[in-house]
Motif scaffolding. Structure first.
Motif, PDB file in Angstrom:
ATOM      1  N   VAL A 302       4.014   8.265  43.150  1.00  0.00           N
ATOM      2  CA  VAL A 302       2.284   8.586  43.176  1.00  0.00           C
ATOM      3  C   VAL A 302       1.795   7.414  44.207  1.00  0.00           C
ATOM      4  CG1 VAL A 302      -0.030   8.564  42.127  1.00  0.00           C
ATOM      5  CG2 VAL A 302       1.909   9.712  41.090  1.00  0.00           C
ATOM      6  N   ASP A 303       2.180   6.251  43.836  1.00  0.00           N
ATOM      7  CA  ASP A 303       1.713   4.877  44.517  1.00  0.00           C
ATOM      8  C   ASP A 303       2.248   5.079  45.978  1.00  0.00           C
ATOM      9  OD1 ASP A 303       0.765   4.024  42.303  1.00  0.00           O
ATOM     10  OD2 ASP A 303       2.571   2.394  42.136  1.00  0.00           O
ATOM     11  N   GLU A 304       3.260   5.832  46.278  1.00  0.00           N
ATOM     12  CA  GLU A 304       3.721   5.831  47.817  1.00  0.00           C
ATOM     13  C   GLU A 304       2.823   7.171  48.263  1.00  0.00           C
ATOM     14  OE1 GLU A 304       8.508   4.947  47.756  1.00  0.00           O
ATOM     15  OE2 GLU A 304       7.921   6.954  47.190  1.00  0.00           O
ATOM     16  N   PHE A 305       2.394   8.145  47.468  1.00  0.00           N
ATOM     17  CA  PHE A 305       1.595   9.060  48.468  1.00  0.00           C
ATOM     18  C   PHE A 305       0.300   8.499  48.456  1.00  0.00           C
ATOM     19  CE2 PHE A 305       4.041  12.888  46.411  1.00  0.00           C
ATOM     20  CZ  PHE A 305       4.232  13.415  47.560  1.00  0.00           C
ATOM     21  N   ASN A 306      -0.325   7.549  47.610  1.00  0.00           N
ATOM     22  CA  ASN A 306      -1.592   7.042  48.036  1.00  0.00           C
ATOM     23  C   ASN A 306      -1.628   5.562  48.656  1.00  0.00           C
ATOM     24  OD1 ASN A 306      -2.838   9.161  46.575  1.00  0.00           O
ATOM     25  ND2 ASN A 306      -2.277   8.083  44.673  1.00  0.00           N
ATOM     26  N   ASP A 307      -0.582   5.184  49.441  1.00  0.00           N
ATOM     27  CA  ASP A 307      -0.335   3.723  49.931  1.00  0.00           C
ATOM     28  C   ASP A 307      -0.991   4.041  51.393  1.00  0.00           C
ATOM     29  OD1 ASP A 307       0.248   1.517  51.476  1.00  0.00           O
ATOM     30  OD2 ASP A 307       2.339   1.981  51.378  1.00  0.00           O
ATOM     31  N   GLU A 308      -2.453   3.476  51.366  1.00  0.00           N
ATOM     32  CA  GLU A 308      -3.314   3.609  52.546  1.00  0.00           C
ATOM     33  C   GLU A 308      -2.865   2.892  53.559  1.00  0.00           C
ATOM     34  OE1 GLU A 308      -7.226   2.164  51.298  1.00  0.00           O
ATOM     35  OE2 GLU A 308      -7.494   3.912  50.026  1.00  0.00           O
ATOM     36  N   ASP A 309      -1.844   2.010  53.725  1.00  0.00           N
ATOM     37  CA  ASP A 309      -1.018   1.275  54.821  1.00  0.00           C
ATOM     38  C   ASP A 309      -0.068   1.903  55.399  1.00  0.00           C
ATOM     39  OD1 ASP A 309      -2.958  -0.731  54.505  1.00  0.00           O
ATOM     40  OD2 ASP A 309      -1.532  -2.010  52.894  1.00  0.00           O
ATOM     41  N   PHE A 310       0.465   3.165  54.689  1.00  0.00           N
ATOM     42  CA  PHE A 310       1.533   3.970  55.232  1.00  0.00           C
ATOM     43  C   PHE A 310       0.961   5.021  56.414  1.00  0.00           C
ATOM     44  CE2 PHE A 310       5.131   7.049  54.635  1.00  0.00           C
ATOM     45  CZ  PHE A 310       6.042   6.443  55.305  1.00  0.00           C
ATOM     46  N   PRO A 311       1.455   4.915  57.485  1.00  0.00           N
ATOM     47  CA  PRO A 311       0.985   5.707  58.438  1.00  0.00           C
ATOM     48  C   PRO A 311       1.369   7.243  58.281  1.00  0.00           C
ATOM     49  CG  PRO A 311       2.946   4.517  59.495  1.00  0.00           C
ATOM     50  CD  PRO A 311       2.500   4.036  58.183  1.00  0.00           C
ATOM     51  N   TYR A 312       2.239   7.687  57.426  1.00  0.00           N
ATOM     52  CA  TYR A 312       2.518   8.972  57.185  1.00  0.00           C
ATOM     53  C   TYR A 312       2.002   9.518  55.685  1.00  0.00           C
ATOM     54  CZ  TYR A 312       5.848   8.951  61.217  1.00  0.00           C
ATOM     55  OH  TYR A 312       6.121   8.759  62.551  1.00  0.00           O
ATOM     56  N   ALA A 313       1.338   8.619  55.059  1.00  0.00           N
ATOM     57  CA  ALA A 313       0.599   8.765  53.781  1.00  0.00           C
ATOM     58  C   ALA A 313      -0.535  10.057  54.325  1.00  0.00           C
ATOM     59  CB  ALA A 313      -0.123   7.904  53.057  1.00  0.00           C
ATOM     60  N   SER A 314      -0.047  11.180  54.151  1.00  0.00           N
ATOM     61  CA  SER A 314      -1.005  12.250  54.515  1.00  0.00           C
ATOM     62  C   SER A 314      -2.034  12.665  53.570  1.00  0.00           C
ATOM     63  CB  SER A 314      -0.163  13.728  54.832  1.00  0.00           C
ATOM     64  OG  SER A 314       0.153  14.169  53.501  1.00  0.00           O
ATOM     65  N   ARG A 315      -2.305  12.179  52.297  1.00  0.00           N
ATOM     66  CA  ARG A 315      -3.255  12.195  51.753  1.00  0.00           C
ATOM     67  C   ARG A 315      -4.339  11.133  51.912  1.00  0.00           C
ATOM     68  NH1 ARG A 315       1.002  14.368  49.217  1.00  0.00           N
ATOM     69  NH2 ARG A 315       0.916  15.874  47.484  1.00  0.00           N
ATOM     70  N   LYS A 316      -4.019  10.027  52.697  1.00  0.00           N
ATOM     71  CA  LYS A 316      -5.051   9.160  53.033  1.00  0.00           C
ATOM     72  C   LYS A 316      -5.303   8.776  54.136  1.00  0.00           C
ATOM     73  CE  LYS A 316      -5.493   7.754  48.561  1.00  0.00           C
ATOM     74  NZ  LYS A 316      -6.616   7.849  47.920  1.00  0.00           N
ATOM     75  N   GLN A 317      -4.329   9.248  55.297  1.00  0.00           N
ATOM     76  CA  GLN A 317      -4.873   9.150  56.536  1.00  0.00           C
ATOM     77  C   GLN A 317      -5.519  10.398  57.345  1.00  0.00           C
ATOM     78  OE1 GLN A 317      -3.893   6.267  58.206  1.00  0.00           O
ATOM     79  NE2 GLN A 317      -3.004   5.246  56.674  1.00  0.00           N
ATOM     80  N   VAL A 318      -6.388  10.266  57.978  1.00  0.00           N
ATOM     81  CA  VAL A 318      -7.021  11.353  58.867  1.00  0.00           C
ATOM     82  C   VAL A 318      -6.480  11.657  59.971  1.00  0.00           C
ATOM     83  CG1 VAL A 318      -9.303  12.052  59.634  1.00  0.00           C
ATOM     84  CG2 VAL A 318      -9.371  10.961  57.314  1.00  0.00           C
ATOM     85  N   GLY A 319      -6.306  13.022  60.351  1.00  0.00           N
ATOM     86  CA  GLY A 319      -5.621  13.096  61.619  1.00  0.00           C
ATOM     87  C   GLY A 319      -4.014  13.367  61.633  1.00  0.00           C
ATOM     88  N   LEU A 320      -3.492  13.532  62.916  1.00  0.00           N
ATOM     89  CA  LEU A 320      -2.067  13.930  62.868  1.00  0.00           C
ATOM     90  C   LEU A 320      -1.422  12.752  62.442  1.00  0.00           C
ATOM     91  CD1 LEU A 320      -2.472  16.207  66.206  1.00  0.00           C
ATOM     92  CD2 LEU A 320      -2.020  16.934  63.891  1.00  0.00           C
ATOM     93  N   PRO A 321      -0.139  13.068  62.105  1.00  0.00           N
ATOM     94  CA  PRO A 321       0.789  11.879  61.768  1.00  0.00           C
ATOM     95  C   PRO A 321       1.026  11.071  63.144  1.00  0.00           C
ATOM     96  CG  PRO A 321       2.004  13.952  61.534  1.00  0.00           C
ATOM     97  CD  PRO A 321       0.481  14.322  61.822  1.00  0.00           C
ATOM     98  N   PRO A 322       1.569   9.815  63.154  1.00  0.00           N
ATOM     99  CA  PRO A 322       1.926   9.114  64.396  1.00  0.00           C
ATOM    100  C   PRO A 322       2.916   9.887  65.253  1.00  0.00           C
ATOM    101  CG  PRO A 322       2.053   7.761  62.551  1.00  0.00           C
ATOM    102  CD  PRO A 322       1.956   9.309  61.973  1.00  0.00           C
ATOM    103  N   THR A 323       3.762  10.669  64.883  1.00  0.00           N
ATOM    104  CA  THR A 323       4.836  11.423  65.761  1.00  0.00           C
ATOM    105  C   THR A 323       4.873  12.865  64.970  1.00  0.00           C
ATOM    106  OG1 THR A 323       6.807  10.982  64.268  1.00  0.00           O
ATOM    107  CG2 THR A 323       6.126   9.066  65.891  1.00  0.00           C
ATOM    108  N   PRO A 324       5.357  13.697  66.106  1.00  0.00           N
ATOM    109  CA  PRO A 324       5.857  14.909  65.259  1.00  0.00           C
ATOM    110  C   PRO A 324       6.957  14.572  64.248  1.00  0.00           C
ATOM    111  CG  PRO A 324       5.975  14.954  67.785  1.00  0.00           C
ATOM    112  CD  PRO A 324       5.723  13.694  67.253  1.00  0.00           C
ATOM    113  N   ILE A 325       6.970  15.693  63.384  1.00  0.00           N
ATOM    114  CA  ILE A 325       7.873  15.418  62.079  1.00  0.00           C
ATOM    115  C   ILE A 325       9.329  16.340  62.227  1.00  0.00           C
ATOM    116  CG2 ILE A 325       6.036  14.651  60.617  1.00  0.00           C
ATOM    117  CD1 ILE A 325       5.982  17.506  59.321  1.00  0.00           C
TER     118      ILE A 325
END
Length: 382
Positions: A302-325
C-alpha cells in the motif's frame, strides 16, 4: 482506483517452416512418393491374403495407417548418404523430433520420418538443436542429418517477439534463441543513436521494439537487430498516419492498452485512458505500478502504491507514465488512434476465464462490478 483484470497469457505462433528446394530435391521427393506407393501396395497384397472379406476396409484405410512406419520388423527407409545438392530448411521454434523429421522429409533431406526420429533418439545431443535456418543436403543419411543439426551452425535464426513484451523480456528472448547475448543487447541499448531511436524517446527503447518475427542472419549483431525493430515501429506508425511529433505519446498510450486490455476490449480501454487524462485524474492502472516496481501488482505494498515521489505510482501521478510500459502491436496503436465513443471511467474484468469486461462512468456501478468479480474469484479459487 484499481481496475481488476488479468491480461491473457501471450502465445507464440510457431513460425511456419519455409523451404528453398532445388530440382534435385524435387526429384528426390517424387522418388520417395513412388517408393511409398510401391511399399504400400506390397504390404496390402500380403495383408489382404489374411483378411479376406475385410480387405476392402483395409485397402481404404491402410495408406494412412502404414505411412513411413517399418512393417514386420523392417527398417525405416533411409538414404545411404552422404547427400547431394544443398537445401535450406527451417527448424521452427519449439519443434519436436517428429516435427523436425516432417520438415526434413518434405525438403528431401531424409528418406522417411521414421529414420530421422530413430536417429534423433539415438543422439544424446539432439535435444539441444536450436530453431533457425540450416543448410543441409538432399538425400542425407538420417544420422548425418541429425549430426549436422546438432552443430547448430545456422544460416539464420528466426526469433518471434510477442506483443506486450518489455525491453527486458525481449533481451532475454533474443539471447535464448540467437547467438546475440543479453550483455551485447544491453550494451547496444546504451547507445540509442546507433540503432536509430528517435530523440523523443529520450534514450529509452521501451515501446519502440516492434513485436513480430525477425530473421537474424549470420553476421547480424545486437545493433542490427535493434535497428530492424525500431525501423519497423517507425514504418507501422507512418503507415497508420501518425505524425512524427506524436510518436512517443501514441506508443505510451498503446503500451498501456497492450498490457491492460483483455482480448476484444482494446478500444474501450483506450477510451477510458483518454477520459481519465481529460479529467486530469490519475490513471490508476496497476500495470503501470507493476512495470515501475519490476514486480507483480499483487506484491506491491500500500505504501508503494501511494508513494507520491515514485514516477510510476499511477494512483498518485497525473498523466501518462514517464515511458511506455511495453512494446505494443499494431492493434493497440489503432485502438489509441480511434477509440469508440463512451463516458467510461472505470472497468472491471468480471470473469478471468472468458475475459468479460464491464465499463461504466458510475462509481456505484463500478462497485457492483467489483463485487461481481470478487464473487467469481471466490467461486473459482484454486
Amino acid at each position: 482506483m484499481t481496475d481488476l483484470f488479468e491480461h491473457p497469457a501471450l502465445q507464440e505462433t510457431p513460425p511456419q517452416p519455409s523451404r528453398r528446394r532445388s530440382a534435385a530435391s524435387k526429384r528426390a521427393a517424387a522418388k520417395r512418393k513412388r517408393r511409398r506407393r510401391q511399399r504400400t501396395a506390397i504390404v496390402l497384397v500380403v495383408v489382404l491374403g489374411f483378411v479376406g472379406a475385410g480387405g476392402f476396409l483395409l485397402w481404404d484405410r491402410m495408406d494412412s495407417l502404414v505411412g513411413d512406419l517399418p512393417f514386420f520388423g523392417s527398417q525405416a527407409e533411409d538414404y545411404p548418404g552422404p547427400g547431394g545438392d544443398p537445401v535450406e530448411v527451417v527448424i521452427p521454434e519449439g519443434a519436436t523430433g517428429g516435427e523436425m523429421a516432417a520438415v526434413l522429409q518434405d525438403a528431401g533431406v531424409v528418406a522417411s520420418t521414421g529414420a530421422f526420429t530413430q536417429a534423433f533418439g539415438e543422439n544424446p545431443a539432439a535435444a539441444g538443436i536450436q530453431p533457425g535456418t540450416y543448410q543441409l543436403q538432399v538425400e542425407m543419411k538420417a544420422s548425418d542429418a541429425v549430426a549436422a543439426l546438432v552443430k547448430n551452425e545456422k544460416v539464420q535464426t528466426d526469433v518471434t517477439i510477442p506483443e506486450g513484451y518489455t525491453v527486458a523480456q525481449i533481451v532475454e528472448k533474443v539471447a535464448s534463441v540467437t547467438d546475440i547475448t543479453a550483455d551485447e543487447l544491453r550494451k547496444a541499448l546504451e547507445a540509442p543513436e546507433s540503432f536509430g531511436l528517435p530523440k523523443q524517446a529520450d534514450g529509452n527503447a521501451e515501446g519502440w521494439l516492434f513485436p513480430k518475427r525477425y530473421s537474424v542472419q549470420p553476421g547480424d549483431d545486437a545493433t542490427t537487430l535493434l535497428t530492424a525493430m525500431v525501423d519497423q515501429t517507425k514504418k507501422e506508425l507512418e503507415g497508420l498516419g501518425v505524425s512524427e511529433a506524436d510518436w512517443q505519446e501514441v506508443l505510451n498510450k498503446a503500451s498501456l492498452v497492450e498490457k491492460e486490455a483483455p482480448d476484444g476490449y482494446r478500444g474501450e480501454v483506450a477510451r477510458v485512458i483518454e477520459n481519465r487524462l481529460d479529467r486530469d485524474s490519475p490513471l490508476g492502472l496497476d500495470a503501470i505500478d507493476s512495470y515501475g516496481r519490476g514486480k507483480p501488482a499483487s506484491e506491491i505494498t500500500v505504501d508503494e502504491f501511494n508513494d507520491e515521489d515514485f514516477p510510476y505510482a499511477s494512483r498518485k501521478q497525473v498523466g501518462l507514465p514517464p515511458t511506455p510500459i511495453s512494446n505494443p502491436g499494431t492493434e493497440s496503436v489503432k485502438a489509441v488512434l480511434d477509440p469508440p465513443e463512451g463516458d467510461w471511467i472505470w472497468y472491471v474484468t468480471v470473469n478471468l476465464d472468458t475475459g468479460e469486461t464491464k465499463f461504466t462512468d458510475s462509481y456505484s456501478e463500478f462497485a457492483d462490478y467489483k463485487a461481481e468479480y470478487q464473487k467469481w474469484a471466490a467461486e473459482n479459487a484454486g
